[in-house]
Design an enzyme around this catalytic site. Sequence first.
Site, PDB file in Angstrom:
ATOM      1  CB  VAL A 135      92.474   0.249  19.975  1.00  0.00           C
ATOM      2  CG1 VAL A 135      91.155   0.975  20.593  1.00  0.00           C
ATOM      3  CG2 VAL A 135      93.269   0.980  19.351  1.00  0.00           C
ATOM      4  CE  LYS A 208      94.444   2.510  24.573  1.00  0.00           C
ATOM      5  NZ  LYS A 208      94.149   2.200  26.030  1.00  0.00           N
TER       6      LYS A 208
HETATM    7  N1  HSE Z   1      96.900   2.545  30.200  1.00  0.00           N
HETATM    8  C1  HSE Z   1      95.693   2.089  29.495  1.00  0.00           C
HETATM    9  C2  HSE Z   1      94.478   2.015  30.238  1.00  0.00           C
HETATM   10  C3  HSE Z   1      95.756   0.644  28.779  1.00  0.00           C
HETATM   11  O1  HSE Z   1      94.442   2.732  31.376  1.00  0.00           O
HETATM   12  O2  HSE Z   1      93.339   1.752  29.733  1.00  0.00           O
HETATM   13  C4  HSE Z   1      96.983   0.636  27.893  1.00  0.00           C
HETATM   14  O3  HSE Z   1      96.617   1.515  26.812  1.00  0.00           O
END
Ligand code: HSE
Length: 431
Positions: A135, A208
Site C-alpha cells: 500500500v 489497498k
Molecule cells: N498500479 C498501482 C497504481 C500501483 O497505479 O498506483 C501498484 O499498486
Amino acid sequence: MESSRRTVRIGLAGVGVVGQGLVRFLEAQPDFAPAGGRAVITGVSAKDRSRPRQVSLDGFAWFDDPVALALSDDNDVFVELIGGSEGPARLAVEAALGRGKSVITANKALLANHGAELAALAERTGAALLFEAAVMGGTPAVKMLREGLVGDAVTRVAGILNGTCNFILSDMETTERSFADVLADAQAEGFAEADPTTDIGGFDAGHKIALLGALAFGAAPNFAGVEVVGIDQIELLDIRLARDLGFRIKLIAEAYKVGDLASVSVAPALVPLAHPLAQAGGVLNALFIEGQRIGRIFLQGPGAGAGPTAAAVAADIADLMTGAVRPVFQRPARDLTPLQPADPALRRTAVYIRLMVADRPGVIAAVTDALARAGLSIDSFLQRSVQNTGLVPIVLTTQVASEDAIREAVGHIAALDAVVEPPRTIRIANI
Ligand code: HSE
C-alpha cells in the site's frame, strides 16, 4: 538473537519492475546499518527467464516454480512480487508460511482476499508476514497504522491510493482531454498497464483500502465487503463543471467505523480545490488518518515505482533482522473478525448531480420539484449555455442526505421527459 551479524538469504519470486528494483537495491546496499545485518538474494523465480531485464540474474539460483523456491532451504525469507490473489503467488506464500518461513509481499490482492487465513497460518508456524510495499509503495502507511498508531483508536482512513487513476484524472484536467485519450497515452508511455482494469476499475485501490481498514480497526480484511466504483465513467465535462463549482474529482478510498460495522469504499468524489487531497496531483498517493486522541495525520508520497517500493520491501527485511515483528493485522489472528459492511442506506453524503436536459421552459422547475419530493435540499445550481446539440448541461450539488433519499431523487429526475441521458451522480467528499 544474534541479529547483529546475521545475513538474511532472500528467495525472490517475481522479477518485474519492483523485483528488479530490489535486486539493484540489495546489490548496492546489502548492509542494513540500522538493523545491523546483511541481506542477499540467493534464488529467484519468474514466469519468463529470458525476458530482457535491466539487471542480471546470473548470480542467483533459478527456480522455474515459485513454490519450490518458497520451500528451498537455500533461503530464509521469501519475497513475493508476483501479484494476483490466486495461482502461483498464493500457492508459494502458503508454502513458505506453512513451513515456517517468513514472507514479505507487495501483493494487495492476495492479502485483501485471503489475509486472515494467511495471518492465521503465519501465526501457527511462527513465521512473519510483512507487506509494507503493498500500500502506497514507499510511503509507510502500513507501519504507521499497524505500529505507530496502535495506542490510539483510529476512526477513519481516507485518501488517494492509486497513482494511475490520479494521473489520468489530473491529466484530463490539465490537458482538457477525454478519459479514453489520456488512458491511451498513459498506456503508450508505460504509465498504465496494458490491461488497466485493475487500476481504473478501482479494484487496486479497493484492495489497498481493505488492508488499511483492517489495520486501522484491528480486523480481518474483507475485500468482498468493499464498495468499488472506478473512474472510467468520468467525463471531461464533469471535471470542468466540478472545477467551476470549486472542486476537483479524485478517486477516494475511504474506511470508517459505523458502530461495530464499517463503511469501506472506493469511488470518485468531489474534493474542494484547496483541500490537500485535491492538491495531490499526478501519480502521488495521499492519506488522511483520524484518531480519537491524535486527531488528523496527513501522509503524501509515491505509491508505486521500483525505487520506493523496493525501499518498502527493505524496511520489512530490516524488521525481520531485528525481530521487530508485530501481528499481521495489528492484533493476533485468533482475535480478527472480518470488517462487516454497514448498510449503505445508513450512509449520508452530499452529492453532485449532472444532467443533460432539453432546452425548454419548465425543466428546472421539474428538476427542483423532483428533489423536493425526495426531501433533498439544493446547495448550489449551475446551468451552462445551450450546446449545439440543443441540450443543456445542468449541475447541482445537494446538502447532506441519506443515500436512499439521493437514489430516490435521482430516480425521479431520470424519469422526467426533458432529461435525455441518465443523471451522473458523484459524491462530495467529507474528509
Ligand atoms: N498500479 C498501482 C497504481 C500501483 O497505479 O498506483 C501498484 O499498486
